[in-house]
Design an enzyme around this catalytic site. Sequence first.
Site, PDB file in Angstrom:
ATOM      1  N   SER A 177      29.648  40.454  39.500  1.00 54.80           N
ATOM      2  CA  SER A 177      29.963  40.608  38.091  1.00 54.80           C
ATOM      3  C   SER A 177      28.858  41.350  37.329  1.00 54.80           C
ATOM      4  O   SER A 177      28.542  42.484  37.668  1.00 54.80           O
ATOM      5  CB  SER A 177      30.225  39.218  37.508  1.00 54.80           C
ATOM      6  N   ASP A 347      41.845  39.239  39.253  1.00 59.19           N
ATOM      7  CA  ASP A 347      40.612  39.142  38.465  1.00 59.19           C
ATOM      8  C   ASP A 347      40.853  39.709  37.061  1.00 59.19           C
ATOM      9  O   ASP A 347      41.243  40.862  36.912  1.00 59.19           O
ATOM     10  CB  ASP A 347      39.510  39.935  39.181  1.00 59.19           C
ATOM     11  N   HIS A 380      38.009  36.227  39.595  1.00 56.72           N
ATOM     12  CA  HIS A 380      36.568  36.456  39.436  1.00 56.72           C
ATOM     13  C   HIS A 380      35.678  35.444  40.167  1.00 56.72           C
ATOM     14  O   HIS A 380      34.648  35.807  40.726  1.00 56.72           O
ATOM     15  CB  HIS A 380      36.248  36.435  37.939  1.00 56.72           C
TER      16      HIS A 380
END
Length: 404
Positions: A177, A347, A380
Amino acid sequence: MANTVVSLVSIALLCITTAQGRTNFEATPSSVNDHDFQIDGICQTAVVTQGYQCEEHEVQTDDGYILSLQRLPAGRSGQKADKPPVLLQHGLFCDALTWLINGPDEALGFILADNGYDVWISNTRGTKYSRGHRSLGSNDAAFWNWSWDELASYDLPAFVNYVHNNTGQNIHYVGHSLGTLMAFTAFSEGQVFNMLRSAAMLSPIAHMREVNSPIARIFADYYLAHHLDVIGVHELIPNGEAATKLVEGLCTTLKLDCSNLLAYLTGPNCCLNSTKLNSFLDHGLQSTATKNLIHLSQMIRTGNIAKYDYGNSLQNRQHYGGAFPPPYDFTAIPKEFPLFLSYGGSDMLSEVKGVQLLLNDLKSHVANKLVVLFRKEYAHVDFFMATNVKEVLYDSILSFFQVN
Ligand SMILES: *[C@@H]1O[C@H](CO)[C@@H](O)[C@H](O)[C@H]1NC(C)=O
Ligand SMILES: *[C@@H]1O[C@H](CO)[C@@H](O)[C@H](O)[C@H]1NC(C)=O
Ligand SMILES: *[C@@H]1O[C@H](CO)[C@@H](O)[C@H](O)[C@H]1NC(C)=O
């Protein structure tokens, strides 16, 4: 619609102002004794308990932040690492626990150590074990005067230099991320990559115009981070009272069923174990600077990847010499640098359209230096906490490291 905006903003302000005293109070304990981490820190609580050796390290950035790293110098068997160092960099609201929470069989930190790698895990400024500074306390507003620009230009080089200097070797990098955005921006400016062998980027963050996480979207579209900053909340504590009330308020106003908040923020993760998720949340989501969230909100609203926008041409001129913040150019990422990129079909923060724009930036990358792995069912958090993440993802990263 106008009514909704007004009520969202007033909820934000109301919740935050009423909870503010409490917020500051909550922030205090972890900043008082920054050196107590040896006793209750990541090594002692999450690594040694699993039967692995672990070392605590500290590095100071050029702008004075004192950051912690944990090192796993050997596998579970006690056999010393005989492969190169790997640096693991977590994302927003997280810390080193990202790479350990899944336990020895499914967490990347342990898997790499068992495969002979010298594992280093970094913690960026403002997280539980990186709240020291040579002159500022974490209750000072100036301590929180940064965005991911500084994570990329100070924290990342500090970690990479430290590991490089300590091991005398070039490093494999893994980012999740925000840990990918930090690295992409550094690489695009010719920084850091000359001390690295390769980089694996999980749930990459770059082009954010199409982000479809309802919470991130509302936060950005209604300038909520900006409102927080204006009323003097410079440290955002995600599961502090202020943020919790704010999100609950949003759920009520927008009539969202927020029993699964994580899904509204990150997408419907396919493969989480609720026991592990709860122990991750018990450890606590990590603070970030409100300014960092303002910067990310700018990216969501504009789709641009650029330095922090001060919001007026005068201040932008003072900082950058021009009316607008300078863009980062991801087509400038060195084309022969080995990259592994993995993204998920569910995601909502690293959503597919944004990743396609990123892949377009990388379209002239040397073909066999770019490995792309798409997982349709992953969102995610799956990228570090799925129960099958070793088979689905980490085995491919190990193969990628073998040849780079
Ligand atoms: C925040 O940092 C910038 C430089 O990055 C500086 O110009 C500004 O004065 C700082 N603001 C505060 C409140 O410390
Ligand atoms: C590099 O490491 C050595 C010992 O490992 C240390 O003495 C030296 O200060 C380090 N240099 C930097 C720039 O960190
Ligand atoms: C979830 O994780 C816990 C704690 O590590 C473990 O005991 C349990 O067996 C796991 N549950 C499933 C369904 O995998």
